[in-house]
Write a protein that holds these residues in place. Structure first.
Motif, PDB file in Angstrom:
ATOM      1  N   LEU A 469      71.768  36.445  66.096  1.00  0.00           N
ATOM      2  CA  LEU A 469      72.078  36.296  64.675  1.00  0.00           C
ATOM      3  C   LEU A 469      71.398  35.047  64.123  1.00  0.00           C
ATOM      4  O   LEU A 469      71.474  33.976  64.702  1.00  0.00           O
ATOM      5  CB  LEU A 469      73.599  36.201  64.501  1.00  0.00           C
ATOM      6  N   LYS A 470      70.731  35.195  62.992  1.00  0.00           N
ATOM      7  CA  LYS A 470      70.049  34.062  62.364  1.00  0.00           C
ATOM      8  C   LYS A 470      70.016  34.285  60.860  1.00  0.00           C
ATOM      9  O   LYS A 470      70.214  35.390  60.356  1.00  0.00           O
ATOM     10  CB  LYS A 470      68.635  33.899  62.911  1.00  0.00           C
ATOM     11  N   MET A 471      69.720  33.179  60.107  1.00  0.00           N
ATOM     12  CA  MET A 471      69.764  33.218  58.652  1.00  0.00           C
ATOM     13  C   MET A 471      68.470  33.773  58.049  1.00  0.00           C
ATOM     14  O   MET A 471      68.490  34.418  57.015  1.00  0.00           O
ATOM     15  CB  MET A 471      70.001  31.812  58.097  1.00  0.00           C
ATOM     16  N   ASP A 472      67.338  33.556  58.688  1.00  0.00           N
ATOM     17  CA  ASP A 472      66.031  34.027  58.189  1.00  0.00           C
ATOM     18  C   ASP A 472      65.733  33.510  56.781  1.00  0.00           C
ATOM     19  O   ASP A 472      65.100  34.186  55.980  1.00  0.00           O
ATOM     20  CB  ASP A 472      65.944  35.554  58.189  1.00  0.00           C
ATOM     21  N   ILE A 513      75.946  28.631  59.435  1.00  0.00           N
ATOM     22  CA  ILE A 513      75.929  29.371  60.695  1.00  0.00           C
ATOM     23  C   ILE A 513      77.332  29.546  61.255  1.00  0.00           C
ATOM     24  O   ILE A 513      77.704  30.611  61.781  1.00  0.00           O
ATOM     25  CB  ILE A 513      74.993  28.678  61.727  1.00  0.00           C
ATOM     26  N   HIS A 514      78.227  28.505  61.112  1.00  0.00           N
ATOM     27  CA  HIS A 514      79.601  28.631  61.624  1.00  0.00           C
ATOM     28  C   HIS A 514      80.391  29.635  60.797  1.00  0.00           C
ATOM     29  O   HIS A 514      81.146  30.454  61.362  1.00  0.00           O
ATOM     30  CB  HIS A 514      80.295  27.275  61.602  1.00  0.00           C
ATOM     31  N   LEU A 515      80.255  29.588  59.472  1.00  0.00           N
ATOM     32  CA  LEU A 515      80.967  30.563  58.632  1.00  0.00           C
ATOM     33  C   LEU A 515      80.508  31.976  58.944  1.00  0.00           C
ATOM     34  O   LEU A 515      81.329  32.920  59.003  1.00  0.00           O
ATOM     35  CB  LEU A 515      80.734  30.235  57.150  1.00  0.00           C
ATOM     36  N   LEU A 516      79.192  32.158  59.124  1.00  0.00           N
ATOM     37  CA  LEU A 516      78.677  33.483  59.435  1.00  0.00           C
ATOM     38  C   LEU A 516      79.188  33.974  60.795  1.00  0.00           C
ATOM     39  O   LEU A 516      79.577  35.145  60.945  1.00  0.00           O
ATOM     40  CB  LEU A 516      77.153  33.455  59.411  1.00  0.00           C
ATOM     41  N   GLN A 517      79.226  33.090  61.812  1.00  0.00           N
ATOM     42  CA  GLN A 517      79.677  33.492  63.151  1.00  0.00           C
ATOM     43  C   GLN A 517      81.168  33.820  63.144  1.00  0.00           C
ATOM     44  O   GLN A 517      81.607  34.807  63.779  1.00  0.00           O
ATOM     45  CB  GLN A 517      79.391  32.362  64.149  1.00  0.00           C
ATOM     46  N   ILE A 518      81.965  33.031  62.457  1.00  0.00           N
ATOM     47  CA  ILE A 518      83.412  33.309  62.398  1.00  0.00           C
ATOM     48  C   ILE A 518      83.660  34.638  61.692  1.00  0.00           C
ATOM     49  O   ILE A 518      84.477  35.463  62.136  1.00  0.00           O
ATOM     50  CB  ILE A 518      84.140  32.164  61.683  1.00  0.00           C
ATOM     51  N   THR A 519      82.934  34.849  60.575  1.00  0.00           N
ATOM     52  CA  THR A 519      83.103  36.113  59.840  1.00  0.00           C
ATOM     53  C   THR A 519      82.737  37.302  60.707  1.00  0.00           C
ATOM     54  O   THR A 519      83.459  38.321  60.766  1.00  0.00           O
ATOM     55  CB  THR A 519      82.235  36.079  58.575  1.00  0.00           C
ATOM     56  N   ARG A 578      84.698  26.833  66.469  1.00  0.00           N
ATOM     57  CA  ARG A 578      83.806  26.726  65.310  1.00  0.00           C
ATOM     58  C   ARG A 578      84.559  26.211  64.084  1.00  0.00           C
ATOM     59  O   ARG A 578      84.022  25.419  63.300  1.00  0.00           O
ATOM     60  CB  ARG A 578      83.177  28.092  65.018  1.00  0.00           C
ATOM     61  N   SER A 579      85.778  26.661  63.892  1.00  0.00           N
ATOM     62  CA  SER A 579      86.560  26.173  62.747  1.00  0.00           C
ATOM     63  C   SER A 579      86.845  24.687  62.882  1.00  0.00           C
ATOM     64  O   SER A 579      86.833  23.948  61.892  1.00  0.00           O
ATOM     65  CB  SER A 579      87.865  26.975  62.631  1.00  0.00           C
ATOM     66  N   ARG A 580      87.114  24.224  64.118  1.00  0.00           N
ATOM     67  CA  ARG A 580      87.343  22.784  64.303  1.00  0.00           C
ATOM     68  C   ARG A 580      86.075  21.979  64.021  1.00  0.00           C
ATOM     69  O   ARG A 580      86.134  20.839  63.543  1.00  0.00           O
ATOM     70  CB  ARG A 580      87.871  22.532  65.721  1.00  0.00           C
ATOM     71  N   ASN A 581      84.900  22.559  64.327  1.00  0.00           N
ATOM     72  CA  ASN A 581      83.650  21.865  63.993  1.00  0.00           C
ATOM     73  C   ASN A 581      83.475  21.682  62.486  1.00  0.00           C
ATOM     74  O   ASN A 581      82.808  20.745  62.041  1.00  0.00           O
ATOM     75  CB  ASN A 581      82.459  22.650  64.547  1.00  0.00           C
ATOM     76  N   LEU A 582      84.068  22.570  61.699  1.00  0.00           N
ATOM     77  CA  LEU A 582      84.004  22.452  60.236  1.00  0.00           C
ATOM     78  C   LEU A 582      85.158  21.634  59.676  1.00  0.00           C
ATOM     79  O   LEU A 582      85.277  21.493  58.458  1.00  0.00           O
ATOM     80  CB  LEU A 582      84.000  23.842  59.586  1.00  0.00           C
ATOM     81  N   GLY A 583      86.034  21.133  60.535  1.00  0.00           N
ATOM     82  CA  GLY A 583      87.151  20.317  60.066  1.00  0.00           C
ATOM     83  C   GLY A 583      88.361  21.122  59.659  1.00  0.00           C
ATOM     84  O   GLY A 583      89.213  20.607  58.913  1.00  0.00           O
ATOM     85  N   GLY A 584      88.469  22.355  60.111  1.00  0.00           N
ATOM     86  CA  GLY A 584      89.625  23.192  59.780  1.00  0.00           C
ATOM     87  C   GLY A 584      90.315  23.708  61.036  1.00  0.00           C
ATOM     88  O   GLY A 584      89.886  23.443  62.165  1.00  0.00           O
TER      89      GLY A 584
END
Length: 617
Positions: A469-472, A513-519, A578-584
């Motif tokens: 998975l990547k943003m391109d 990238i974290h929001l996309l992976q969690i979703t 991943r959520s902890r990496n975003l501060g949540g």
């Protein structure tokens, strides 16, 4: 006076005007004086004629016989007294007294003497002695002749006065004309022509032509003005030449500055790609040599930890010195021993040395200030580029190590544990097979092995999908929509819906990238375990605190079990990390209306940095 007459045109013109005025005054005064002296000439001629008439009247009175002796005597006495008064009038005496040696004086004195000495007495004597009448007539005739001569003298005097006035007026007119000619000649030669030349020179100077020369011969005011104008023209010419020289120098400096700025700008743009090879510096080095006029420039590039260059660029072909052949760079890097004909500019950045820029000068050649500044600036630009290149390489190494760590962690948390579990089951199976009734007891273990292998294979595919998975280069909204579209294509029973309400907010690459992976991870869990028909992914601001964003993934399925750890335990663990990496903090729970809700809140870096700036102010 003669010195001033030669040195002042104003004095010359003034003197001519004074001479003309004086001549006019003298002419008018002379005319007045002569006219005044000739004022009584006509009256004197008239009185002289009266004397002649009175002389004949006296004789007539003596010869009248129609009168009595007493009447004749009375009449004669009156006529004698009248003749005497007329002869004694000042009009007849004044010219005689004024010119005692003149003919007029002689005639008047002779007439007066003849009248008083003889004729007057004879008149009265003839009255009583008629025999003396003939003698008296002769005397009267002589007296009348003298009177006639006196009349002519008065007439000549009047004519002489008129001639004198005419002569004076003629001479005055002639002299005035001569003075006017001299004045016009003086004005034309000494004023009009020099002024015309001065005007022409002034117009040439006004047009910027300083080659004309004004007439400066002589000592008058216009000559002084011409000399001053020539001096001013020379001064303006010198000043204009100096200004042109300064303008040329300023223009040259501006061109040099412009070329320097263009070179630095070009270097800055060319070095934006910090991974460019140092050999790409060669065109920039040649352009630097062309701008500075320094033909012998060397650029030695080395690593921050090295001591010898791995790249040596030169602007001209030459025989390298022995130090360069032996790769001994201590003399250039440390500038020991110092050399008068060589200048070194180290490529230093953050206490790291990336090489040196060497400028070889000709004997006696000195660098100008702008050349020194440009060489230093270019050396700094090269150092910045090499430093950025090292930093980017280091950043790539760190990113690669981080990605490898993430891959290793996720493999450990998923496949490694699943394989460990399968290894344990294989060990159990081996023990059961060694037992007498092991075949009957081995069937459940085999089923668990099949289930574990299927789960491990599924987790491997999910991990591969996650790693790929990547943003391109697309936005977060487009990437999330594309990811949900891929999941939609894998199932016809579940409908995926995206509610993205933060399109105007900037996200960092890490957040995206974290929001996309969690979703994706939560949507996959809903696809495999929810048994529902709809999954809603929502990303919006918190109503009470707009600086917080809330991500939620909700389905309308059966809902999560009481112990969610058993359901894709590894996927949930990765989402929480991943959520902890975003501060949540990730929350997984049953929804009040049914189904499962996966959500967490976090503050984007943009709002955090803005709050720090406000606090700093």
């Amino acid at each position: 006076m003669f010195k001033q007459l030669n040195r002042s045109i104003v004095f010359q013109v003034g003197l001519l005007m004074f001479a003309i005025s004086l001549l006019a005054v003298v002419s008018m005064a002379s005319s007045v004086v002569i006219s005044d002296s000739a004022e009584t000439d006509a009256y004197a001629v008239n009185l002289s004629g009266t004397l002649r008439m009175q002389s004949y009247q006296l004789l007539l009175s003596l010869m009248r016989t129609d009168l009595s002796p007493a009447e004749r005597e009375s009449r004669l006495t009156q006529q004698v007294q009248q003749f005497d008064r007329t002869l004694q009038l000042p009009t007849l005496q004044r010219p005689a007294r004024a010119e005692r040696r003149s003919e007029h004086f002689r005639l008047y004195e002779s007439i007066l003497a003849r009248w008083q000495d003889s004729i007057k007495a004879d008149m009265l004597a003839t009255l009583h002695s008629p025999d003396k009448l003939a003698t008296l007539i002769n005397e009267v005739d002589q007296l009348v002749q003298s009177i006639d001569q006196l009349v002519r003298v008065h007439q000549q005097h009047a004519e002489q006065n008129v001639a004198a006035i005419r002569l004076i007026q003629g001479l005055a007119l002639l002299l005035t004309a001569l003075l006017m000619i001299v004045a016009m000649f003086t004005i034309s030669r000494h004023i009009r022509q020099p002024l015309a030349q001065l005007t022409q020179i002034a117009r040439q100077i006004g047009r910027g032509d300083f080659t004309g020369r004004a007439p400066d011969h002589g000592h008058d005011e216009l000559a002084l003005l011409g000399h001053t104008l020539n001096h001013m023209s020379d001064a303006l010419s010198r000043s204009h030449a100096q200004l042109e020289k300064k303008v040329q120098e300023k223009t040259l400096r501006l061109q040099q500055s412009n070329q320097s700025i263009e070179l630095l700008f070009h270097i800055s743009n060319s070095l934006q790609d910090s991974l460019s090879h140092p050999s790409d510096f060669a065109p920039l080095l040649k352009r630097l040599a062309n701008i500075t006029g320094l033909s012998d420039l060397d650029l030695c590039v080395m690593t921050a930890s090295g001591s010898t260059p791995y790249e040596h660029l030169m602007t001209r072909d030459k025989i390298l010195p022995s130090r360069c052949v032996e790769q001994d760079c201590s003399g250039c890097v440390d500038n020991t021993p110092p050399c008068d004909n060589k200048l070194t500019f180290p490529l230093s950045r953050s206490n790291n040395n990336y090489g040196v820029l060497v400028c070889q000068l000709q004997p006696g050649q000195k660098l100008e200030t702008w050349q020194m500044r440009l060489l230093k600036s270019v050396a700094e630009q090269f150092a910045v580029s090499l430093s950025l290149r090292d930093q980017q390489e280091q950043s790539r190494r760190l990113v690669l190590m981080h990605e490898r760590t993430v891959i290793a962690r996720e493999l450990h948390d998923s496949l490694a544990q699943a394989l460990s579990y399968l290894k344990i089951q294989v060990a159990r199976l081996e023990k059961l097979l060694k037992m007498p009734d092991g075949a009957t007891k081995a069937e459940p273990v085999i089923d668990e092995l099949k289930t574990g292998l299927s789960s491990a294979y599924r987790e491997l595919r999910e991990l591969l999908t996650t790693f790929r998975l990547k943003m391109d280069g697309q936005s977060l909204h487009a990437a999330m929509a594309q990811s949900l579209q891929q999941l939609q294509e894998r199932s016809e029973q579940i409908r995926f819906k995206l509610e993205f309400e933060v399109e105007n907010l900037p996200f960092s690459p890490n957040e995206e990238i974290h929001l996309l992976q969690i979703t994706r991870e939560a949507a996959q869990n809903a696809l495999h375990h929810s048994c529902g028909d709809e999954v809603v992914v929502s990303l919006r601001r918190d109503q009470h605190n707009p600086s917080l964003l809330r991500l939620s993934i909700r389905d309308n399925g059966v809902g999560i079990e009481e112990d969610p750890g058993k359901l894709n335990h590894y996927g949930l663990a990765i989402m929480r990390e991943r959520s902890r990496n975003l501060g949540g903090e990730l929350s997984v729970c049953r929804h009040a209306d049914g189904g499962t809700l996966v959500s967490f809140e976090f503050e984007p870096e943009y709002f955090a940095q803005r709050d720090e700036e406000v606090v700093g102010l």
